[in-house]
Design an enzyme around this catalytic site. Structure first.
Site, mmCIF file in Angstrom:
data_model
loop_
_atom_site.group_PDB
_atom_site.id
_atom_site.type_symbol
_atom_site.label_atom_id
_atom_site.label_comp_id
_atom_site.label_asym_id
_atom_site.label_seq_id
_atom_site.Cartn_x
_atom_site.Cartn_y
_atom_site.Cartn_z
ATOM 1 N N HIS A 67 -7.395 -5.188 1.899
ATOM 2 C CA HIS A 67 -6.204 -4.774 2.643
ATOM 3 C C HIS A 67 -5.761 -5.947 3.522
ATOM 4 O O HIS A 67 -6.592 -6.551 4.211
ATOM 5 C CB HIS A 67 -6.528 -3.608 3.584
ATOM 6 C CG HIS A 67 -6.987 -2.350 2.889
ATOM 7 N ND1 HIS A 67 -6.167 -1.256 2.743
ATOM 8 C CD2 HIS A 67 -8.173 -2.020 2.327
ATOM 9 C CE1 HIS A 67 -6.844 -0.288 2.124
ATOM 10 N NE2 HIS A 67 -8.056 -0.726 1.861
ATOM 11 N N ASP A 102 0.854 -1.190 0.000
ATOM 12 C CA ASP A 102 0.000 0.000 0.000
ATOM 13 C C ASP A 102 0.895 1.246 0.000
ATOM 14 O O ASP A 102 1.913 1.306 0.688
ATOM 15 C CB ASP A 102 -0.912 -0.009 1.228
ATOM 16 C CG ASP A 102 -2.041 1.013 1.106
ATOM 17 O OD1 ASP A 102 -3.203 0.596 1.007
ATOM 18 O OD2 ASP A 102 -1.753 2.233 1.099
ATOM 19 N N ILE A 103 0.490 2.254 -0.768
ATOM 20 C CA ILE A 103 1.278 3.484 -0.893
ATOM 21 C C ILE A 103 1.242 4.309 0.401
ATOM 22 O O ILE A 103 2.118 5.152 0.640
ATOM 23 C CB ILE A 103 0.757 4.311 -2.093
ATOM 24 C CG1 ILE A 103 1.829 5.217 -2.665
ATOM 25 C CG2 ILE A 103 -0.490 5.086 -1.748
ATOM 26 C CD1 ILE A 103 1.456 5.830 -4.008
ATOM 27 N N ASN A 112 -13.118 -2.364 2.194
ATOM 28 C CA ASN A 112 -13.983 -1.199 2.380
ATOM 29 C C ASN A 112 -14.903 -1.092 1.171
ATOM 30 O O ASN A 112 -14.424 -1.062 0.026
ATOM 31 C CB ASN A 112 -13.139 0.076 2.496
ATOM 32 C CG ASN A 112 -12.238 0.062 3.718
ATOM 33 O OD1 ASN A 112 -12.624 -0.434 4.767
ATOM 34 N ND2 ASN A 112 -11.032 0.585 3.576
ATOM 35 N N HIS A 165 -10.636 -4.370 -3.723
ATOM 36 C CA HIS A 165 -9.338 -4.747 -3.164
ATOM 37 C C HIS A 165 -9.512 -5.108 -1.706
ATOM 38 O O HIS A 165 -10.449 -4.661 -1.043
ATOM 39 C CB HIS A 165 -8.316 -3.610 -3.318
ATOM 40 C CG HIS A 165 -8.808 -2.294 -2.794
ATOM 41 N ND1 HIS A 165 -9.663 -1.495 -3.511
ATOM 42 C CD2 HIS A 165 -8.576 -1.654 -1.625
ATOM 43 C CE1 HIS A 165 -9.938 -0.403 -2.805
ATOM 44 N NE2 HIS A 165 -9.291 -0.478 -1.653
ATOM 45 N N VAL A 188 -10.633 3.788 -3.901
ATOM 46 C CA VAL A 188 -10.237 3.273 -5.216
ATOM 47 C C VAL A 188 -11.322 2.298 -5.665
ATOM 48 O O VAL A 188 -11.655 1.345 -4.937
ATOM 49 C CB VAL A 188 -8.862 2.569 -5.171
ATOM 50 C CG1 VAL A 188 -8.519 1.986 -6.531
ATOM 51 C CG2 VAL A 188 -7.770 3.541 -4.724
HETATM 52 P P1 DGP Z 1 -9.542 2.134 0.130
HETATM 53 O O1 DGP Z 1 -9.516 3.441 0.856
HETATM 54 O O2 DGP Z 1 -10.084 0.995 0.975
HETATM 55 O O3 DGP Z 1 -10.205 2.232 -1.218
HETATM 56 O O4 DGP Z 1 -8.025 1.763 -0.135
HETATM 57 C C1 DGP Z 1 -7.285 2.293 -1.186
HETATM 58 C C2 DGP Z 1 -5.850 2.115 -0.834
HETATM 59 O O5 DGP Z 1 -5.103 2.250 -2.025
HETATM 60 C C3 DGP Z 1 -5.310 3.146 0.146
HETATM 61 O O6 DGP Z 1 -4.853 2.489 1.329
HETATM 62 C C4 DGP Z 1 -4.161 3.813 -0.568
HETATM 63 C C5 DGP Z 1 -3.888 2.878 -1.709
HETATM 64 N N1 DGP Z 1 -3.432 3.496 -2.926
HETATM 65 C C6 DGP Z 1 -3.994 4.551 -3.570
HETATM 66 N N2 DGP Z 1 -3.302 4.823 -4.696
HETATM 67 C C7 DGP Z 1 -2.301 3.910 -4.766
HETATM 68 C C8 DGP Z 1 -1.259 3.672 -5.706
HETATM 69 O O7 DGP Z 1 -1.093 4.340 -6.742
HETATM 70 N N3 DGP Z 1 -0.418 2.640 -5.431
HETATM 71 C C9 DGP Z 1 -0.569 1.846 -4.317
HETATM 72 N N4 DGP Z 1 0.314 0.873 -4.135
HETATM 73 N N5 DGP Z 1 -1.541 2.048 -3.420
HETATM 74 C C10 DGP Z 1 -2.399 3.071 -3.643
#
Ligand code: DGP
Length: 114
Positions: free
Chosen positions: A102, A30-31, A87, A100, A96
């Site tokens: 976590h 996760d970023i 979520n 997905h 997003v």
């Molecule tokens: P959610 O809020 O449950 O939709 O989680 C989305 C997650 O995605 C959040 O923890 C941050 C992560 N995220 C957003 N953009 C990127 C990206 O470009 N790369 C990666 N690796 N993670 C990302």
């Protein structure tokens, strides 16, 4: 799917620290990590949310949990404990729109979540 971050990571059009991949799913760091280990597991197939799952995706969802368990074991935090979180929609914090899961571990995780 155009303009989907996770589809672009899958296609190699955006960088992602891939920790696992197979024909069904990809897992990346996760970023914005919320735990010492924070991975996102998502299907190669674009589905916006959990509400879009159908009976045909039952194997996919089961597979996600088996991949989560493998990652937790491989990265050494399975025994301590870990959490798999999905979520669904804005009120639950989804940001997003590609389904997905976590995988969080490496620290104590309180309950209930916020
Ligand atoms: P959610 O809020 O449950 O939709 O989680 C989305 C997650 O995605 C959040 O923890 C941050 C992560 N995220 C957003 N953009 C990127 C990206 O470009 N790369 C990666 N690796 N993670 C990302």
């Amino acid at each position: 799917m155009d303009n989907c971050i996770f589809c672009k990571i899958i296609a190699g059009e955006l960088p992602g620290k891939v920790v696992y991949e197979d024909p069904m799913v990809v897992a990346v760091e996760d970023i914005d990590p919320q735990a010492p280990h924070h991975y996102l597991i998502f299907p190669r197939k674009h589905l916006p949310t959990t509400l879009d799952l159908t009976e045909g995706d039952d194997q996919l969802v089961g597979h996600v949990f088996r991949v989560a368990a493998k990652l937790a074991r491989d990265h050494g935090f399975a025994e301590r404990g870990f959490r798999v979180v999905n979520n669904c929609n804005e009120g639950a914090g989804q940001s997003v729109w590609h389904i997905h899961f976590h995988l969080l571990g490496g620290r104590d995780l309180s309950w209930p979540p916020g």
